[in-house]
Design an enzyme around this catalytic site. Sequence first.
Site, PDB file in Angstrom:
ATOM      1  N   ILE A  12       0.857  -1.179   0.000  1.00 24.20           N
ATOM      2  CA  ILE A  12       0.000   0.000   0.000  1.00 24.20           C
ATOM      3  C   ILE A  12       0.898   1.235   0.000  1.00 24.20           C
ATOM      4  O   ILE A  12       2.084   1.147   0.312  1.00 24.20           O
ATOM      5  CB  ILE A  12      -0.979   0.017   1.208  1.00 24.20           C
ATOM      6  CG1 ILE A  12      -0.234  -0.121   2.542  1.00 24.20           C
ATOM      7  CG2 ILE A  12      -2.039  -1.045   1.072  1.00 24.20           C
ATOM      8  CD1 ILE A  12      -1.147  -0.111   3.762  1.00 24.20           C
ATOM      9  N   ASP A  13       0.337   2.370  -0.382  1.00 23.40           N
ATOM     10  CA  ASP A  13       1.134   3.592  -0.538  1.00 23.40           C
ATOM     11  C   ASP A  13       1.703   4.076   0.795  1.00 23.40           C
ATOM     12  O   ASP A  13       1.174   3.773   1.866  1.00 23.40           O
ATOM     13  CB  ASP A  13       0.284   4.706  -1.153  1.00 23.40           C
ATOM     14  CG  ASP A  13      -0.193   4.362  -2.549  1.00 23.40           C
ATOM     15  OD1 ASP A  13       0.513   3.605  -3.243  1.00 23.40           O
ATOM     16  OD2 ASP A  13      -1.280   4.828  -2.938  1.00 23.40           O
ATOM     17  N   LYS A  14       2.735   4.892   0.688  1.00 21.49           N
ATOM     18  CA  LYS A  14       3.444   5.426   1.855  1.00 21.49           C
ATOM     19  C   LYS A  14       2.501   6.048   2.886  1.00 21.49           C
ATOM     20  O   LYS A  14       2.600   5.783   4.079  1.00 21.49           O
ATOM     21  CB  LYS A  14       4.460   6.471   1.379  1.00 21.49           C
ATOM     22  CG  LYS A  14       5.167   7.223   2.508  1.00 21.49           C
ATOM     23  CD  LYS A  14       6.086   8.306   1.955  1.00 21.49           C
ATOM     24  CE  LYS A  14       6.710   9.119   3.070  1.00 21.49           C
ATOM     25  NZ  LYS A  14       7.575  10.206   2.559  1.00 21.49           N
TER      26      LYS A  14
END
Length: 341
Positions: free
Chosen positions: A150-152
Amino acid sequence: MSLETNQNEEEKLFEHFNFEVPPGQSLVRIDRYLTDKIENLTRNRIQNVAKAGGVLVNDKIVKSNYKVKPNDVIKIVLPYAPYENLLVPENIPLDIVYEDDDVVVVNKPAGMVVHPGHGNYSGTLLNGLIYHFENLPKNADNRPGLVHRIDKDTTGLLVVGKNEHALMYLGKQFADKTSKRKYIALVWGDFDEDEGTIEGNLGRNPKNRLQMMVFPEGDFGKEAVTHYKVLERFGYVTLLELQLETGRTHQIRAHMKHIGHTLFNDARYGGDKILKGTTFTKYKQFVENTFKVLPRQALHAKTLGFEHPVTHEFMEFDSEIPNDMQQAIERWRKYAIHKKA
């Protein structure tokens, strides 16, 4: 020229990427194909690598205008080792939700990158994982244990495979769309309907390589399907539950922007501006203060379900909405009540 010959001329070349082109792939220039395939790698950079002899198809050097064909094996080789191969274990605290001999479920905080990449070579979830767990198997991208990511600045649940069998078994579920992934998001705007489905191929935005965008004709990008359901309406923003059928890069973020409901405070997609509401100064101040409370996109990977690779039991995990996002939701909830009064 073969890869072996090229390695004799150079002191040493390191393989950074290795792809097999799927059977259904249409003819497309290799620089365009790789730009869509590799995150944070521009077309210009790929062209420069190709000029230097670093792009190979079936172990032969090709130019950047080469048209990829089904079943081609593409390699990118560079004169330095990929950072993923130089992973350093780091004693990073991890929020482990579940662990057994085969799988680990981790709750990722905001601000933590999942794996090393351009500009983020330490402090990632992967650095922490290889410190806490020895001999994690490598996935197709050479990243130990990772089944998905998943994104930062997205928070929430990730599953990690602790051995080869677990990694492959879990990976197949994600590919076959039999895993369960539900997200909670706060998005700009109200909805006419209570639920719906967004379908549209996702690929890199040619005008902004940091964004993904929808190609509705399906002539480019990869198939992506997102289902959404309204949980709560606050007038100018809406709280949604989203369920993924596919797991493309920035899928929810790009799909929501495409239908005119960009994620609240998603700077990359323009959600860090006031997209709905009034022109009153008090409202502007309210929104800006809420941005400060939640200084990232309002997205949380809340629920994760999968079939265990050994017991074959379907396991489902749930996580609390993090405090910053909960505070933002509560602020909008109070604002909506006050507006109605």
